[in-house]
Scaffold this active site. Sequence first.
Site, PDB file in Angstrom:
ATOM      1  CB  SER A  13      -0.883   0.017   1.261  1.00 59.96           C
ATOM      2  OG  SER A  13      -0.046   0.029   2.420  1.00 59.96           O
ATOM      3  CB  ILE A 152      -8.976 -11.672   3.121  1.00 55.90           C
ATOM      4  CG1 ILE A 152      -8.262 -12.888   3.014  1.00 55.90           C
ATOM      5  CG2 ILE A 152     -10.569 -11.999   3.553  1.00 55.90           C
ATOM      6  CD1 ILE A 152      -8.085 -13.760   4.639  1.00 55.90           C
ATOM      7  CD  GLU A 153      -9.378  -5.284   5.418  1.00 52.47           C
ATOM      8  OE1 GLU A 153     -10.141  -5.184   6.304  1.00 52.47           O
ATOM      9  OE2 GLU A 153      -8.194  -4.325   4.779  1.00 52.47           O
ATOM     10  CB  CYS A 383     -11.128  24.340  13.943  1.00 54.88           C
ATOM     11  SG  CYS A 383     -12.565  23.625  14.453  1.00 54.88           S
ATOM     12  CG  LEU A 384      -7.922  23.392  19.617  1.00 54.81           C
ATOM     13  CD1 LEU A 384      -8.893  23.175  20.555  1.00 54.81           C
ATOM     14  CD2 LEU A 384      -6.882  22.302  19.510  1.00 54.81           C
ATOM     15  NE  ARG A 473     -18.549  15.429  19.386  1.00 50.71           N
ATOM     16  CZ  ARG A 473     -17.556  14.737  18.972  1.00 50.71           C
ATOM     17  NH1 ARG A 473     -16.245  15.143  19.129  1.00 50.71           N
ATOM     18  NH2 ARG A 473     -17.887  13.641  18.306  1.00 50.71           N
ATOM     19  CG  HIS A 520     -11.236  22.460   9.483  1.00 49.66           C
ATOM     20  ND1 HIS A 520     -10.120  22.405  10.260  1.00 49.66           N
ATOM     21  CD2 HIS A 520     -12.284  22.105  10.534  1.00 49.66           C
ATOM     22  CE1 HIS A 520     -10.321  21.884  11.559  1.00 49.66           C
ATOM     23  NE2 HIS A 520     -11.630  21.642  11.750  1.00 49.66           N
ATOM     24  CD  GLU A 522      -7.902  22.865   7.415  1.00 54.27           C
ATOM     25  OE1 GLU A 522      -8.443  24.176   7.660  1.00 54.27           O
ATOM     26  OE2 GLU A 522      -8.033  21.940   8.294  1.00 54.27           O
TER      27      GLU A 522
HETATM   28  N1  GLN Z   1     -11.694  20.032  19.481  1.00 57.72           N
HETATM   29  C1  GLN Z   1     -12.405  21.514  19.170  1.00 57.72           C
HETATM   30  C2  GLN Z   1     -14.051  21.273  18.880  1.00 57.72           C
HETATM   31  O1  GLN Z   1     -14.345  20.156  18.854  1.00 57.72           O
HETATM   32  C3  GLN Z   1     -11.941  21.737  17.787  1.00 57.72           C
HETATM   33  C4  GLN Z   1     -12.138  20.910  16.862  1.00 57.72           C
HETATM   34  C5  GLN Z   1     -11.270  21.179  15.412  1.00 57.72           C
HETATM   35  O2  GLN Z   1     -10.073  21.801  15.605  1.00 57.72           O
HETATM   36  N2  GLN Z   1     -11.351  20.413  14.637  1.00 57.72           N
HETATM   37  O3  GLN Z   1     -14.750  21.844  18.804  1.00 57.72           O
END
Ligand code: GLN
Length: 558
Positions: A13, A152-153, A383-384, A473, A520, A522
């Site tokens: 792979s 197999i998979e 995000c985070l 979340r 995001h 990106e």
């Molecule tokens: N952990 C954070 C949340 O769930 C940020 C998630 C992330 O960066 N994709 O909101």
Amino acid sequence: MTKYVFVTGGVVSSLGKGISSASLAAILESRGLKVTLIKLDPYINVDPGTMSPFQHGEVFVTEDGAETDLDLGHYERFITTRMRRVNNFTTGQIYDSVLRKERRGEYLGKTVQVIPHITNEIQHFIRRGAGEGTPQAVDVAIVEIGGTVGDIESLPFLEAVRQMSLRMKREDSAFIHLTLVPFIPAAGELKTKPTQHSVQKLREIGISPDALLCRADRPIPDDERAKISLFSNVPEEAVISVWDVDTIYKIPRMLHQQHLDDILCRKLALDPPPANLKVWDELVHALEHPQHTVRIAMVGKYVDLSDSYKSLNEALRHAGIKTASKVDISYLDSETLTPDNIAQLDAYDAVLVPGGFGKRGIEGKILAAQYAREHRIPYLGICLGMQVATIEFARHVAGLPQANSTEFDPNTPQPVIALIDEWLDRDGTVQTRSEGGDLGGTMRLGAQSADVKPGTLAYGIYGPVVNERHRHRYEANEHYLAQLQQAGLVISAITQREHLTEIIELPQSVHPWFVGVQFHPEFKSTPWDGHPLFTAFLRAALARHAQHAPTAQPAPAA
Ligand code: GLN
């Protein structure tokens, strides 16, 4: 009428089946064909979103909110057709679907078996992915079968596509097999035996490839290609050499030079206009002739800093193309960052804190955001990375010293970041705010639109509306927004549907470029268009770089 190209892999792979398939798709698209790509994953997981990124690399998110294999990211970076949930499926999803039908009695008491029930379901999923019978139907669907021939998979997948091609006219399907031709240093030779065996395995299951893509660390000489042709029964011209290159964007040209697209068009009885790979040539040229170098500190969890940021690394590279710069990314493990060593960030032109989950390394990321804010280093939080910038600002500027996210401290007295239902519950507005019941503890996934505030950095980048993809979340807690804004934080975009904080920034009077985004970006960057947010970020980094570059030559020694 959709034609199908099935791509299988042999020997080992990680040979780059995804990139090869996407590159072929790019050439066909340049020939005016409508193309899509479909990825079949042989594992049992029903939901790839729950798989560890350390084992499996990045989870890619589509417009319609599917969490998929990272190969779909490659697909979107090579062709203009956007991927949807139906472009990726796993063995688990096939079984799940068949088992549900069985429970509903749809098989009328028949014995439910791998052949024909599972294999029929696979064919149905493939046709659905190609959009057959819908306005999305494509001319050519390239179907990448995950795993390696002999596993197999992946057998049911191979059996399914064999049956599928059998049911079609000869000119409606083609098979490509990707194999490895290793170079053995001790012998000083390329070895063709593994390819021989892998093609034999494929023939045993009734599939004869129309072309072989032979991966090697170097171009494969003609005599070796002739040998491979003889024993594999694939015409010599269709034994294509795919050698290692420094950038994946060279692959379309490499395949086209060896006429892979012509070979396939002939097999598929298609006669499209000639290929035009100008955009790929220009990309490669730009990548190879940068005028500047920018140094970016990417601050993340050590374990994350690999394949789990594929799209992000590519987005930065695309922005480098747009700004004629080479992007030099240093991965800093946030767990090692302390007040004593954080000044190391001075050496960089910009700081980026990417997305992530979990508590580990959080304080180091907060420290990085603080240092970038206080020292006017361009900062992009994704995000985070936006959430830690918010926490940092709350703690050190807005008078909320115990600010945190409930993800890292469920009992924090100042939850500036929290799950929606944690903060909406308090004033009982959950029902009015959570429309589809899809909020709260579940992920916010896929594309959503937000209104952008005029006069902000974000407005200069996006204009009045931003539409980006999400996978998170936790959210900025509405109850603290007024306090944060009074202290000087700018909320520059708010989602249209739930009025959630989408972008934060610092006013340009206090910081040249400090932006945090809850989405995001990106996932939407392409090599040909780049992405306005990353381009703006790199411009800010370049501006800092220019300021810090030595202006005068050192005086000659006396
Ligand atoms: N952990 C954070 C949340 O769930 C940020 C998630 C992330 O960066 N994709 O909101």
